[in-house]
Design an enzyme around this catalytic site. Structure first.
Site, PDB file in Angstrom:
ATOM      1  N   LYS A  29      17.829  50.937  13.652  1.00  0.00           N
ATOM      2  CA  LYS A  29      17.095  51.167  12.396  1.00  0.00           C
ATOM      3  C   LYS A  29      17.498  52.495  11.755  1.00  0.00           C
ATOM      4  O   LYS A  29      17.775  52.547  10.554  1.00  0.00           O
ATOM      5  CB  LYS A  29      15.584  51.199  12.703  1.00  0.00           C
ATOM      6  CG  LYS A  29      14.747  51.840  11.622  1.00  0.00           C
ATOM      7  CD  LYS A  29      13.284  51.841  11.969  1.00  0.00           C
ATOM      8  CE  LYS A  29      12.746  53.096  12.588  1.00  0.00           C
ATOM      9  NZ  LYS A  29      12.482  54.230  11.690  1.00  0.00           N
ATOM     10  N   ASP A 125       5.375  57.406   9.019  1.00  0.00           N
ATOM     11  CA  ASP A 125       4.462  57.489  10.154  1.00  0.00           C
ATOM     12  C   ASP A 125       3.512  58.681  10.075  1.00  0.00           C
ATOM     13  O   ASP A 125       3.869  59.725   9.550  1.00  0.00           O
ATOM     14  CB  ASP A 125       5.273  57.617  11.439  1.00  0.00           C
ATOM     15  CG  ASP A 125       6.011  56.335  11.735  1.00  0.00           C
ATOM     16  OD1 ASP A 125       5.475  55.273  11.404  1.00  0.00           O
ATOM     17  OD2 ASP A 125       7.117  56.413  12.270  1.00  0.00           O
ATOM     18  N   ASP A 314      11.262  60.168  20.081  1.00  0.00           N
ATOM     19  CA  ASP A 314      10.868  58.752  19.980  1.00  0.00           C
ATOM     20  C   ASP A 314      10.808  58.059  21.348  1.00  0.00           C
ATOM     21  O   ASP A 314      10.446  56.893  21.422  1.00  0.00           O
ATOM     22  CB  ASP A 314      11.869  57.992  19.095  1.00  0.00           C
ATOM     23  CG  ASP A 314      11.934  58.564  17.708  1.00  0.00           C
ATOM     24  OD1 ASP A 314      11.143  58.165  16.862  1.00  0.00           O
ATOM     25  OD2 ASP A 314      12.767  59.461  17.488  1.00  0.00           O
TER      26      ASP A 314
HETATM   27  N1  EPU Z   1      11.064  69.089   8.813  1.00  0.00           N
HETATM   28  C1  EPU Z   1      10.602  69.970   7.854  1.00  0.00           C
HETATM   29  N2  EPU Z   1      11.119  69.880   6.594  1.00  0.00           N
HETATM   30  C2  EPU Z   1      12.085  68.953   6.260  1.00  0.00           C
HETATM   31  C3  EPU Z   1      12.545  68.066   7.244  1.00  0.00           C
HETATM   32  C4  EPU Z   1      12.021  68.162   8.519  1.00  0.00           C
HETATM   33  O1  EPU Z   1       9.735  70.803   8.130  1.00  0.00           O
HETATM   34  O2  EPU Z   1      12.509  68.938   5.095  1.00  0.00           O
HETATM   35  C5  EPU Z   1      10.516  69.162  10.191  1.00  0.00           C
HETATM   36  C6  EPU Z   1       9.655  67.927  10.533  1.00  0.00           C
HETATM   37  O3  EPU Z   1       8.341  68.061  10.062  1.00  0.00           O
HETATM   38  C7  EPU Z   1       9.760  67.885  12.047  1.00  0.00           C
HETATM   39  C8  EPU Z   1      11.174  68.388  12.301  1.00  0.00           C
HETATM   40  O4  EPU Z   1      11.580  69.091  11.126  1.00  0.00           O
HETATM   41  O5  EPU Z   1       8.837  68.766  12.623  1.00  0.00           O
HETATM   42  C9  EPU Z   1      12.195  67.331  12.639  1.00  0.00           C
HETATM   43  O6  EPU Z   1      12.115  66.258  11.726  1.00  0.00           O
HETATM   44  P1  EPU Z   1      13.399  65.428  11.262  1.00  0.00           P
HETATM   45  O7  EPU Z   1      13.677  65.787   9.857  1.00  0.00           O
HETATM   46  O8  EPU Z   1      14.494  65.578  12.262  1.00  0.00           O
HETATM   47  O9  EPU Z   1      12.830  63.958  11.319  1.00  0.00           O
HETATM   48  P2  EPU Z   1      13.197  62.826  10.292  1.00  0.00           P
HETATM   49  O10 EPU Z   1      14.605  62.962   9.906  1.00  0.00           O
HETATM   50  O11 EPU Z   1      12.171  62.733   9.243  1.00  0.00           O
HETATM   51  C10 EPU Z   1      14.134  61.084  11.993  1.00  0.00           C
HETATM   52  C11 EPU Z   1      13.766  59.692  12.420  1.00  0.00           C
HETATM   53  C12 EPU Z   1      12.508  59.754  13.267  1.00  0.00           C
HETATM   54  C13 EPU Z   1      12.792  60.628  14.490  1.00  0.00           C
HETATM   55  C14 EPU Z   1      13.214  62.032  14.011  1.00  0.00           C
HETATM   56  C15 EPU Z   1      13.605  62.950  15.135  1.00  0.00           C
HETATM   57  C16 EPU Z   1      14.544  58.362  10.593  1.00  0.00           C
HETATM   58  C17 EPU Z   1      14.226  57.477   9.448  1.00  0.00           C
HETATM   59  N3  EPU Z   1      13.528  58.870  11.245  1.00  0.00           N
HETATM   60  O12 EPU Z   1      13.034  61.551  11.208  1.00  0.00           O
HETATM   61  O13 EPU Z   1      12.267  58.433  13.712  1.00  0.00           O
HETATM   62  O14 EPU Z   1      11.634  60.725  15.278  1.00  0.00           O
HETATM   63  O15 EPU Z   1      14.346  61.916  13.130  1.00  0.00           O
HETATM   64  O16 EPU Z   1      14.666  62.429  15.843  1.00  0.00           O
HETATM   65  O17 EPU Z   1      15.715  58.558  10.913  1.00  0.00           O
HETATM   66  C18 EPU Z   1      10.992  56.520  14.167  1.00  0.00           C
HETATM   67  O18 EPU Z   1      12.064  55.896  14.146  1.00  0.00           O
HETATM   68  O19 EPU Z   1       9.907  56.014  14.548  1.00  0.00           O
HETATM   69  C19 EPU Z   1      10.990  57.918  13.735  1.00  0.00           C
HETATM   70  C20 EPU Z   1       9.874  58.575  13.446  1.00  0.00           C
END
Ligand code: EPU
Length: 448
Positions: A29, A125, A314
């Protein structure tokens, strides 16, 4: 979640049945959805293989891209062809953009192709605040003007240019947003403190096939030399390591024996090492991994989630369920999201013995230190689990409920299944194939 927010549909799961047999792991995904967005960078057709068509996030992505002008054709069940000959609309519809966090990935391509974009603040989420400030700040450094009113981000630019961007934290999607935007920017972009998850490497491979020049350097540095044009390409998405982990844990919890075809050892190294540490065994085969339970309970462990190549955030939910069956006291320190243990309250209702703490119970430097976030969890086991009525909070928390129900005594009923159906490709059908007693029923909301 309120009663009105719960969609119809529930799973009924009779626990205690050992899972046996084999199933194929679907495409990831968190890779496929990014590959789809990257196709917006070219007017040529692109083809992506190994796409889980039944997954809610893929369908939301399809609708977002369709609204922007993409023609989407499924040539086979898991093969999708996408062509955006022309951008016909620059506003991502609010009702779609707010359903998950993926719409922000379209900002870069829209800015390149038509100089503007309107993107709703992301939904997704409930696992703590998930801002997109890193994405926005990076795009601004590349020359985007961004305004934010009433839950909508308005972007415009006279042309994106290369920049040096220091991410405050190696955010997965911020890295992806910026790689996509930088591929066509004028000049060189350097992303420091970038995330390097396998799904990001898959995106880089696809962009390279499209003509992009992207290098991964040591120390989390990614360097992108912008090119003038990208062309169509064909790519097979990597397999879903989160699905593999959930099914592997289901095998151990039910003391079954499950072969996961397509499970990719290279993306699961840390998970597999952790299995050895708790005394569980598996066999890596050519194109599969076999996970088999034993009569002995696993050993307890102290775990910390981390960015890749660490133990994924995850994976902590399935693993927490496994640790309810381990002998002794285990500790999980969650260092990525500050509120990702809400699901443990329901595990306790099923008989687990877990407790949450704001203190960092681990060694990793963590952004949540000395703040009031319940991001450390202690689990004492083994504790027999019993069936319950549950409402899924999010994708991975929802998976933990399914896993707990599979090893619990009695029949559990689980609502809120739109979460799991957004993130897993026909998980309940795969579980049925492995012999689980799980049924999907259309249903009104639960009497909780
Ligand atoms: N963060 C910020 N500001 C931003 C971006 C991130 O403060 O602009 C913080 C977040 O709040 C968090 C941390 O940085 O505390 C890491 O977040 P990240 O940006 O890495 O997460 P994401 O890219 O939003 C993706 C996956 C998640 C997975 C995380 C960590 C997707 C669509 N989602 O989220 O997957 O848990 O990376 O590996 O790729 C899931 O599949 O159920 C899921 C939640």
């Amino acid at each position: 979640m309120t009663r009105d927010e719960i969609d119809g549909g529930r799973y009924e799961i009779e626990g205690g049945v050992p899972l046996r047999g084999e199933v194929r792991v679907s495409g990831a995904k968190n890779a496929v959805t990014k590959l789809m967005a990257a196709t917006l960078l070219t007017e040529d057709p692109c083809t992506v293989h190994n796409v889980p068509r039944n997954l809610g996030d893929v369908s939301i992505n399809e609708q977002v891209m369709h609204s922007l002008g993409t023609e989407i054709t499924w040539t086979e069940d898991n093969v999708v062809s996408l062509r955006t000959a022309e951008i016909t609309n620059t506003v991502v519809p609010l009702e779609l953009g707010a359903k998950n966090r993926l719409a922000v990935l379209t900002a870069g391509p829209l800015l390149h192709r038509v100089g503007r974009a309107v993107i709703p603040a992301p939904g997704g989420d409930r696992i703590g605040p998930r801002p997109i400030d890193y994405h926005i700040a990076g795009l601004q450094r590349m020359g985007a003007i961004v305004e934010d009113h009433d839950g909508l981000y308005y972007f415009h630019t006279a042309g994106l240019k290369g920049a040096t961007i220091d991410l405050p934290f190696p955010s997965v999607m911020a890295t992806e947003t910026l790689i996509i935007a930088a591929s066509l920017a004028r000049g060189v972009t350097v992303i420091r403190n970038a995330a390097i998850e396998p799904e990001i490497m898959d995106l880089i491979k696809f962009l390279q096939k499209m003509g992009a020049i992207i290098e991964q350097r040591v120390d989390r540095k990614i360097v992108i030399e912008g090119v003038q044009r990208l062309h169509g390409a064909e790519h097979r998405a990597l397999s879903d390591r989160n699905e593999a982990v959930s099914l592997a844990v289901a095998a151990y919890l039910t003391r079954g024996d499950v072969r996961l075809i397509g499970a990719d050892q290279s993306t699961l190294l840390t998970f597999l090492n952790t299995l050895y540490r708790v005394g569980l065994d598996f066999n890596v085969e050519d194109d599969a991994i076999r996970f088999f339970g034993s009569d002995q309970p696993p050993r307890s462990i102290a775990l910390e989630t981390d960015v890749h190549p660490g133990f994924m955030t995850d994976w902590q939910q399935p693993f927490a369920v496994l640790l309810t069956q381990a002998r002794g006291m285990s500790v999980i320190h969650e260092t990525i999201f500050n509120d990702r243990f809400g699901y443990t309250y329901e595990l306790n209702r099923m008989g687990a013995d877990t407790g949450l703490y704001a203190k960092c119970l681990g060694e990793l430097g963590c952004r949540f230190r000395e703040q009031d976030f319940p991001h450390s969890c202690i689990i004492r086991g083994p504790t027999p689990l019993h069936a319950a009525d549950l409402v899924m909070p999010d994708i991975r928390g929802g998976a933990s409920y399914l896993l707990a129900a599979l090893c619990a005594e009695g029949t559990s009923r689980v609502w809120g299944i739109e979460h799991i159906e957004r993130g897993y490709d026909n998980l309940y059908v795969k579980l049925q194939r492995l012999g689980a007693h799980i049924e999907r029923a259309e249903d009104d909301a639960p009497q909780l």
